[in-house]
Write a protein that holds these residues in place. Structure first.
Motif, PDB file in Angstrom:
ATOM      1  N   VAL A  10      43.962  13.979  16.015  1.00  0.00           N
ATOM      2  CA  VAL A  10      43.651  14.719  14.950  1.00  0.00           C
ATOM      3  C   VAL A  10      42.628  13.876  13.803  1.00  0.00           C
ATOM      4  CG1 VAL A  10      45.184  16.702  15.016  1.00  0.00           C
ATOM      5  CG2 VAL A  10      45.889  14.838  13.459  1.00  0.00           C
ATOM      6  N   GLU A  11      41.823  14.568  13.159  1.00  0.00           N
ATOM      7  CA  GLU A  11      41.327  13.932  12.094  1.00  0.00           C
ATOM      8  C   GLU A  11      41.772  14.102  11.074  1.00  0.00           C
ATOM      9  OE1 GLU A  11      36.902  13.462  10.164  1.00  0.00           O
ATOM     10  OE2 GLU A  11      37.103  14.807  11.912  1.00  0.00           O
ATOM     11  N   VAL A  12      42.513  13.321  10.187  1.00  0.00           N
ATOM     12  CA  VAL A  12      42.953  13.465   8.695  1.00  0.00           C
ATOM     13  C   VAL A  12      42.016  13.240   7.671  1.00  0.00           C
ATOM     14  CG1 VAL A  12      44.915  13.058   7.222  1.00  0.00           C
ATOM     15  CG2 VAL A  12      45.256  13.019   9.732  1.00  0.00           C
ATOM     16  N   ILE A  13      41.857  14.142   6.763  1.00  0.00           N
ATOM     17  CA  ILE A  13      40.852  13.939   5.782  1.00  0.00           C
ATOM     18  C   ILE A  13      41.857  14.169   4.348  1.00  0.00           C
ATOM     19  CG2 ILE A  13      38.898  14.902   4.563  1.00  0.00           C
ATOM     20  CD1 ILE A  13      38.087  16.197   7.351  1.00  0.00           C
ATOM     21  N   ASN A  14      41.572  12.977   3.574  1.00  0.00           N
ATOM     22  CA  ASN A  14      42.318  13.136   2.217  1.00  0.00           C
ATOM     23  C   ASN A  14      41.473  13.286   1.009  1.00  0.00           C
ATOM     24  OD1 ASN A  14      45.293  12.432   2.967  1.00  0.00           O
ATOM     25  ND2 ASN A  14      44.147  10.614   3.961  1.00  0.00           N
ATOM     26  N   LEU A  15      41.767  14.198   0.275  1.00  0.00           N
ATOM     27  CA  LEU A  15      40.733  14.342  -0.916  1.00  0.00           C
ATOM     28  C   LEU A  15      41.597  14.760  -2.119  1.00  0.00           C
ATOM     29  CD1 LEU A  15      40.399  17.790  -1.187  1.00  0.00           C
ATOM     30  CD2 LEU A  15      39.312  17.225   1.042  1.00  0.00           C
ATOM     31  N   GLU A  16      40.947  14.893  -3.250  1.00  0.00           N
ATOM     32  CA  GLU A  16      41.615  15.388  -4.388  1.00  0.00           C
ATOM     33  C   GLU A  16      40.795  16.458  -5.178  1.00  0.00           C
ATOM     34  OE1 GLU A  16      41.529  11.861  -7.327  1.00  0.00           O
ATOM     35  OE2 GLU A  16      42.963  10.576  -6.184  1.00  0.00           O
ATOM     36  N   ILE A  17      41.769  17.104  -5.867  1.00  0.00           N
ATOM     37  CA  ILE A  17      41.311  18.489  -6.379  1.00  0.00           C
ATOM     38  C   ILE A  17      41.722  18.628  -7.815  1.00  0.00           C
ATOM     39  CG2 ILE A  17      41.345  19.790  -3.962  1.00  0.00           C
ATOM     40  CD1 ILE A  17      43.917  20.999  -4.998  1.00  0.00           C
ATOM     41  N   ASN A  18      41.029  19.586  -8.449  1.00  0.00           N
ATOM     42  CA  ASN A  18      41.478  19.961  -9.905  1.00  0.00           C
ATOM     43  C   ASN A  18      42.572  20.876  -9.907  1.00  0.00           C
ATOM     44  OD1 ASN A  18      41.637  20.172 -12.565  1.00  0.00           O
ATOM     45  ND2 ASN A  18      39.446  21.315 -12.715  1.00  0.00           N
ATOM     46  N   VAL A  19      43.780  20.416 -10.260  1.00  0.00           N
ATOM     47  CA  VAL A  19      44.954  21.342 -10.114  1.00  0.00           C
ATOM     48  C   VAL A  19      44.623  22.383 -11.239  1.00  0.00           C
ATOM     49  CG1 VAL A  19      46.407  19.848  -8.911  1.00  0.00           C
ATOM     50  CG2 VAL A  19      46.292  19.749 -11.502  1.00  0.00           C
ATOM     51  N   GLN A  20      44.010  22.153 -12.183  1.00  0.00           N
ATOM     52  CA  GLN A  20      43.916  23.369 -13.200  1.00  0.00           C
ATOM     53  C   GLN A  20      43.092  24.439 -12.958  1.00  0.00           C
ATOM     54  OE1 GLN A  20      45.898  22.515 -15.771  1.00  0.00           O
ATOM     55  NE2 GLN A  20      46.457  20.508 -15.121  1.00  0.00           N
ATOM     56  N   ASN A  21      42.426  24.419 -11.836  1.00  0.00           N
ATOM     57  CA  ASN A  21      41.364  25.345 -11.543  1.00  0.00           C
ATOM     58  C   ASN A  21      41.380  25.515 -10.056  1.00  0.00           C
ATOM     59  OD1 ASN A  21      39.333  26.893 -11.376  1.00  0.00           O
ATOM     60  ND2 ASN A  21      37.929  25.944 -12.698  1.00  0.00           N
ATOM     61  N   ASN A  22      41.479  26.917  -9.675  1.00  0.00           N
ATOM     62  CA  ASN A  22      41.419  27.116  -8.032  1.00  0.00           C
ATOM     63  C   ASN A  22      40.040  27.186  -7.569  1.00  0.00           C
ATOM     64  OD1 ASN A  22      44.313  27.886  -7.825  1.00  0.00           O
ATOM     65  ND2 ASN A  22      44.058  29.748  -8.842  1.00  0.00           N
ATOM     66  N   GLU A  23      38.999  27.144  -8.618  1.00  0.00           N
ATOM     67  CA  GLU A  23      37.683  26.912  -8.008  1.00  0.00           C
ATOM     68  C   GLU A  23      37.129  25.572  -8.256  1.00  0.00           C
ATOM     69  OE1 GLU A  23      35.593  29.176  -6.827  1.00  0.00           O
ATOM     70  OE2 GLU A  23      36.731  30.844  -6.899  1.00  0.00           O
ATOM     71  N   GLN A  24      37.099  24.746  -7.141  1.00  0.00           N
ATOM     72  CA  GLN A  24      36.695  23.464  -7.284  1.00  0.00           C
ATOM     73  C   GLN A  24      35.057  23.273  -7.038  1.00  0.00           C
ATOM     74  OE1 GLN A  24      39.397  21.286  -7.191  1.00  0.00           O
ATOM     75  NE2 GLN A  24      40.549  23.072  -7.184  1.00  0.00           N
TER      76      GLN A  24
END
Length: 806
Positions: free
Chosen positions: A545-559
């Motif tokens: 499989v292809e694994v994609i790592n990323l970071e999100i803003n946990v304070q908001n569900n709308e990235q």
């Protein structure tokens, strides 16, 4: 002999009863009377005689006892008289079923002879249920006012009253000559007259004696106080014979008493014979089919009801509303027979009916067409069988799939594909128009498939728009049927983790909202695992499989970066490295500040919590500190997974698991004295969330339980051993197992007895401890056969040893 004497005595009593009670039983000795020896007929005659003299059983009692009858025998007599039907209410002029001497009983006068107990060998005979039902007695309503057209006769009793200026009241019986005798008026002939005509005649006669009657100052009323009993004879019934019935009884009442027609009796040609002539021909079917009671005429004395043998019976079975055996008259047709059966059922095949007939030598089968129903006359012994309609359709055609109304439709000759689609209100937007399918049943009942170019057929192409046949099934495919049902998975720190449907252009923001949003423990680290697709084969074959790592803003569900997702993606929201809710333990008992305490760190121990709670109180038992730790579900699962190698069917492992489940807590003993002396002592264990620390109060008593004579608590005495406390409760019972006894100390620790050579030592007893004596295991004694077997084996073995030694 006793029965004859008793009967003669009672007969003497009955015929000698005067109007005044003081002369009753005069000159009779009743010592030898045995009530149990009297028949029901004799009791009924006694009741009739008492009623005729207007006396009650209570008025008779003192005179019967004075003539030698025992109180116990008189009590039996009273009970048997009270068991009969109640007498008429003479004062109101109404009569009940018991007013006649014997209104509705058969000649045997036994309950076992009632029609409800008669069992017919063939209950299928139409009409037999009328006489098998005890609720349908057709008994006349004797509580109604006397009918004006009632014809008087001997044994009827008239109540004649004069009231007004002059008064007169008498109950007069019609004599065998048909006359009544009125004091000071004379004899008046009333036999054969209606009650209305007799009333006028009596008034006319009395007006000649009572002047106020003629002037209208007094009124004369005449009513029937007692109805006579008539005798009828019934021939050809289930219970033929002579019957005594009320003069108000009808033909149906008498037929019911006799149990109805016999097994071979007619229900259609019953004859009522009066004065040696047929007075009425009775057809019970008129009542059964139409409720017509015109045949239910009143009976007269010496009437004969003759039930002849049936002439024509047929059987109707199968798909009719009321199957059975029916009796037919000569002019009736099969259509009339259907009427008797209430017609065909909803599933009946009505085009023709199959009939099995008997010839002189054998059976034959005939088909009766529907056009012959009105003319065909059934023959005796015919058996008609109405079959079910076929489970098929003469004009059905089916369309299914991507149309607005898939269903069955009616077929017509010349119907084409476009016609059927039009009936189904057209194809849906997702219809696949390049190809459709027709499944057709051929003449040899095998199936074939016919392909259709639906697009051309709907456009009017005569070649594609083929003609359909009945029972064709037209299937129109949907484009959605060809699409794979894609899914997508999200897990980790999301409120509703799980698998969701994938839609085109689905983004990470869409999925986060659909899954309920992030939890408070979500970190900014997100991993997306994506399926690999390629025409080329990876020679190494390592990457799956292809694994994609990323970071999100946990304070908001709308990235800000709305990442597009693909089918079968697996999204994992990682948890923060440090994110733990405060966990608590409970301490109760003899501490200064009991309650709940938060575990400040993962290595907090029992000493730390007891110190927070202000230490132990003065009443605390320093040897009574323990920890109760909840048993977790995963521990029970681990216990289930352990294989004790006990074999199939052994219940030890299950009992062990059940016992752990019942405990709910595991007890950990604590040695508080050693912890105070050394905080590094092994008893100063690390606490876990949910632990409960319990500090017992000091208790000087020692509890003894189990298989002892007396379960009790004995005051602690320093230096006294195990046996002292057992003796204090009377010792062990017959099941007590002393060498397996054990002691439980206040901190939850247990100790058992031990042995060395021939010496057994028991654990020390401390204040607040509990001594438990278990029961001995039950041992099965050897049977005599087992003892004999072992003895014979030992004998044989001894013989072998002796032979060897020689």
């Amino acid at each position: 002999m006793n029965k004859i004497i008793a009967f003669l005595l009672f007969f003497t009593i009955c015929i000698s009863i005067p109007v005044h009670g003081q002369d009753l039983l005069k000159g009779n000795d009743l010592k030898a009377v045995v009530v149990d020896d009297l028949s029901d007929v004799q009791i009924a005659e006694l009741q009739s005689q008492l009623s005729g003299k207007n006396m009650t059983i209570d008025q008779v009692e003192p005179m019967a006892l004075s003539k030698g009858m025992s109180p116990s025998e008189f009590s039996k007599l009273r009970a048997r008289l009270q068991a009969l039907k109640p007498e008429a209410n003479v004062s109101t002029g109404e009569v009940s079923a018991g007013d006649s001497k014997d209104p509705s009983v058969s000649k045997k006068n036994k309950l076992s002879d009632s029609p409800a107990t008669i069992k017919r060998s063939n209950p299928q005979i139409f009409g037999s249920e009328l006489f098998n039902n005890a609720a349908l007695s057709f008994e006349p309503n004797l509580k109604l006012a006397t009918p004006l057209n009632y014809t008087l006769g001997p044994d009827d009793e008239l109540q004649i009253s004069v009231y007004g200026v002059q008064e007169f009241n008498a109950s007069l019986k019609v004599s065998s000559e048909g006359k009544i005798s009125i004091p000071y008026v004379g004899q008046i002939s009333v036999s054969g007259m209606t009650i209305e005509a007799a009333t006028q005649k009596i008034k006319s006669a009395m007006s000649k004696v009572y002047s106020t009657v003629a002037s209208g100052q007094s009124t004369v009323t005449v009513s029937l106080s007692r109805i006579r009993t008539i005798r009828v004879t019934i021939i050809g019934s289930m219970q033929p014979g002579n019957y005594a019935v009320s003069s108000l009884s009808t033909v149906y009442n008498a037929l019911h008493l006799a149990g109805g027609p016999a097994e071979n009796g007619s229900y259609r040609n019953i004859e009522l014979i009066r004065n040696n002539k047929i007075f009425k021909s009775i057809d019970i079917y008129r009542f059964l089919i139409n409720g017509d009671q015109s045949d239910d005429v009143g009976l007269k004395d010496n009437d004969v009801i003759r039930i002849p043998i049936y002439r024509n019976r047929v059987k109707l079975e199968g798909e009719v509303k009321r199957a059975g055996i029916f009796e037919m008259k000569g002019e009736e047709t099969f259509f009339d027979l259907l009427g008797f059966a209430s017609g065909f059922s909803e599933e009946a095949y009505t085009a023709s009916v199959n009939v099995v007939q008997k010839t002189d030598k054998e059976y034959k089968i005939k088909d009766i067409l529907s056009s012959e129903f009105l003319t065909y006359k059934p023959l005796s012994g015919d058996v008609y069988k109405v079959s079910k309609i076929l489970s098929r359709y003469e004009n059905r055609i089916t369309i299914e799939g991507a149309v607005f109304r898939p269903n069955f439709y009616s077929f017509f000759t010349g119907m084409k594909v476009s016609d059927l689609v039009s009936k189904a209100e057209g194809i849906r937007e997702d219809a696949y128009t390049k190809r459709a399918r027709i499944v057709r049943v051929k003449e040899d009942l095998t199936t074939e498939m016919v392909e259709v170019d639906l697009e051309k057929a709907l456009a009017g192409d005569a070649t594609a728009n083929i003609e359909l046949k009945k029972e064709d099934i037209l299937t129109i495919y949907s484009l959605l049927d060809f699409k794979e049902n894609f899914k997508i998975t999200i897990d980790g720190e999301i409120k509703k983790p799980g698998t969701y449907d994938y839609f085109e252009n689905l983004s990470l923001n869409d999925l986060l909202i659909e899954a309920g949003g992030l939890t408070g423990a979500a970190s900014k680290k997100v991993e997306i695992a994506r399926m690999l697709k390629s025409e080329d084969v990876d020679k190494d074959g390592k990457k799956r499989v292809e694994v994609i790592n990323l970071e999100i803003n946990v304070q908001n569900n709308e990235q800000l970066e709305n990442i597009k997702l693909f089918p079968f993606d697996v999204i994992n929201i990682r948890k923060l490295p440090v994110y733990e809710h405060p966990e608590m333990v409970v301490i109760k008992g003899e501490v200064n500040y009991p309650g709940k305490y938060v575990l400040a760190n993962k290595e907090e121990r029992i000493y730390d919590v007891i110190t927070k709670a202000g230490g132990l109180t003065n009443q605390a038992n320093i040897d009574g500190v323990k920890i109760k730790r909840p048993i977790k579900a995963e521990q029970i699962e681990d216990l289930d997974r352990i294989d004790l190698n006990l074999g199939k069917g052994d219940s030890i492992q299950k009992d062990l698991t059940d016992k752990v489940i019942k405990l709910k807590y595991a007890t950990i003993p604590v040695d508080w004295q050693k912890i105070k002396a050394n905080k590094n002592h092994y008893s100063n264990i690390m606490l876990l969330p949910g632990d409960e620390i319990e500090v017992m109060a000091y208790d000087e008593a020692v509890k003894i339980s189990g298989n002892v004579l007396l379960t009790s608590e004995i005051p602690y005495r320093k230096g006294k051993g195990f046996n002292y406390y057992l003796d204090a409760v009377g010792g062990l019972d017959n099941k007590g197992w002393k060498r397996k006894s054990y002691i439980i100390y206040p901190n939850g620790k247990a100790a058992t007895s031990s042995s060395f050579l021939f010496f057994r030592s028991y654990p020390d007893v401390e204040p607040g401890s509990q001594i438990v004596v278990p029961a001995k295991p039950e041992s099965k004694k050897m049977s005599t056969a087992e003892v004999v077997t072992i003895a014979s084996v030992l004998t044989s073995l001894a013989g072998v040893i002796i032979a060897i030694l020689r």
